[in-house]
Design a protein around this motif. Structure first.
Motif, short mmCIF file in Angstrom:
data_model
loop_
_atom_site.label_atom_id
_atom_site.label_comp_id
_atom_site.label_asym_id
_atom_site.label_seq_id
_atom_site.Cartn_x
_atom_site.Cartn_y
_atom_site.Cartn_z
N ALA A 32 -70.90 -53.10 99.02
CA ALA A 32 -70.08 -54.34 98.45
C ALA A 32 -68.59 -53.77 98.34
O ALA A 32 -68.35 -52.60 97.95
N THR A 33 -67.80 -54.82 98.52
CA THR A 33 -66.34 -54.73 97.66
C THR A 33 -66.53 -55.11 96.32
O THR A 33 -67.06 -56.16 95.97
N VAL A 34 -66.09 -54.02 95.58
CA VAL A 34 -66.13 -54.39 94.02
C VAL A 34 -64.98 -54.61 93.48
O VAL A 34 -64.03 -53.80 93.56
N SER A 35 -64.90 -55.40 92.48
CA SER A 35 -63.52 -55.55 91.56
C SER A 35 -64.33 -55.46 90.36
O SER A 35 -65.41 -56.24 89.82
N VAL A 36 -63.72 -54.61 89.35
CA VAL A 36 -64.08 -54.30 88.01
C VAL A 36 -62.81 -54.85 87.01
O VAL A 36 -61.79 -55.02 87.38
N CYS A 37 -63.32 -55.17 85.82
CA CYS A 37 -62.25 -55.28 84.72
C CYS A 37 -62.69 -54.76 83.50
O CYS A 37 -63.65 -54.12 83.38
N GLY A 38 -61.65 -54.27 82.94
CA GLY A 38 -61.64 -53.68 81.51
C GLY A 38 -60.34 -53.91 80.88
O GLY A 38 -59.32 -54.20 81.41
N ARG A 39 -60.57 -53.48 79.39
CA ARG A 39 -59.24 -53.92 78.60
C ARG A 39 -58.28 -52.69 78.97
O ARG A 39 -56.96 -52.97 78.66
N SER A 40 -58.62 -51.45 78.92
CA SER A 40 -57.59 -50.35 79.14
C SER A 40 -57.24 -49.99 80.43
O SER A 40 -58.21 -49.89 81.15
N ALA A 41 -56.04 -49.93 80.56
CA ALA A 41 -55.60 -49.82 81.94
C ALA A 41 -55.88 -48.35 82.33
O ALA A 41 -56.01 -48.25 83.76
N ARG A 42 -55.66 -47.52 81.69
CA ARG A 42 -56.01 -46.10 82.04
C ARG A 42 -57.30 -45.80 82.40
O ARG A 42 -57.65 -45.29 83.44
N ARG A 43 -58.45 -46.40 81.52
CA ARG A 43 -59.82 -46.31 82.02
C ARG A 43 -60.17 -47.06 83.33
O ARG A 43 -60.72 -46.69 84.06
N LEU A 44 -59.47 -47.96 83.51
CA LEU A 44 -59.72 -48.96 84.47
C LEU A 44 -59.15 -48.14 85.90
O LEU A 44 -59.74 -48.12 86.76
N ASP A 45 -57.97 -47.37 85.63
CA ASP A 45 -57.45 -46.71 86.92
C ASP A 45 -58.57 -45.50 87.27
O ASP A 45 -58.90 -45.03 88.27
#
Length: 258
Positions: A32-45
């Motif tokens: 699957a092509t996955v898109s995730v979200c999260g509050r922390s830009a660092r943890r997101l990267d």
């Protein structure tokens, strides 16, 4: 087993750590092509880099708070424009605050409602029109054991996790009435799972993790990957007849008959 997720687009809310990250990785591993979200830009990267190593398809990340309804709607629309779908949506969020029912104030309940219930409502409302157009959809709500039985000291979770189940069950009936059987709605109810949040909480308790495991029939915590594998199956083409289910991943900790 081919789960039929190759070429599908999946959104995973709060997908940067713990159960959310494990679900995102399982979906990516299935193509699957996955898109995730999260509050922390660092943890997101960091999460995007990890997920990118799990599968062949693109991975996308969006820095946002799931209680920001406009930002969630923009995330869904932007992902749809860029990748198509979404075909799989996993409504997930952090845990509400701890505390007993009488020790919490009304503002605490409002905050928990926004985080636990209304974030799920917002995400599903934004995603379902895309699923209807595609004629295929898998809506998954991640709750906890408290959706099936109360947990002492977690009054907010005990209040709003079951409310998510009620919302999910309502969607099932409405989709059926509209003849949209290609869109399924299910709830995953993990028990004690080896996440960073739980491990930090267990350190404050007498007996630590070993003490928590005494009430789990299999004698251990669930692993996030086990929850991820459950989500991947429920999201698959193979699970097309499963809808309206509340699926425990709790090692037998649930005491109810249903």
């Amino acid at each position: 087993m081919d789960l039929g997720l190759n070429g599908k687009t999946a959104l995973v809310a709060a997908g940067t750590s713990g159960i959310g990250l494990a679900v995102a990785r399982a979906l990516a591993a299935e193509g699957a092509t996955v898109s995730v979200c999260g509050r922390s830009a660092r943890r997101l990267d960091e999460a995007v880099a990890i997920i990118d190593g799990d599968g062949p398809s693109p991975v996308h990340g969006a820095a946002l708070d799931v209680t920001d309804h406009d930002a969630v709607a923009e995330w869904v629309a932007g992902t749809a424009d860029r990748f198509g779908g979404p075909h799989v949506v996993v409504a997930n969020a952090g845990s509400p605050a701890e505390g007993g029912a009488e020790g919490l104030d009304v503002p605490d309940y409002r905050t928990a409602a926004e985080l636990t219930l209304l974030s799920a409502v917002t995400l599903s409302r934004a995603a379902l029109p895309h699923m209807r157009r595609a004629g295929f959809g898998r809506m998954l709500f991640v709750t906890s054991l408290s959706a099936r039985q109360p947990i002492p000291g977690l009054a907010l979770s005990n209040t709003f996790r079951p409310a998510v189940v009620g919302y999910a069950k309502s969607l099932v009936q409405e989709l059926a009435a509209a003849g949209e059987g290609g869109v399924t709605v299910n709830v995953i109810a993990p028990g004690m799972t080896r996440t960073p949040t739980l491990q930090a909480w267990a350190e404050q308790l007498d007996g630590g993790i070993a003490g928590l495991c005494r009430d789990i029939p299999i004698g251990r915590l669930a692993e996030p990957e086990e929850v991820g594998a459950t989500a991947a199956f429920l999201a698959s083409e193979r699970a097309g007849s499963i809808t309206g289910a509340v699926v425990p991943v709790d090692g037998g900790a649930g005491r109810g008959l249903l």
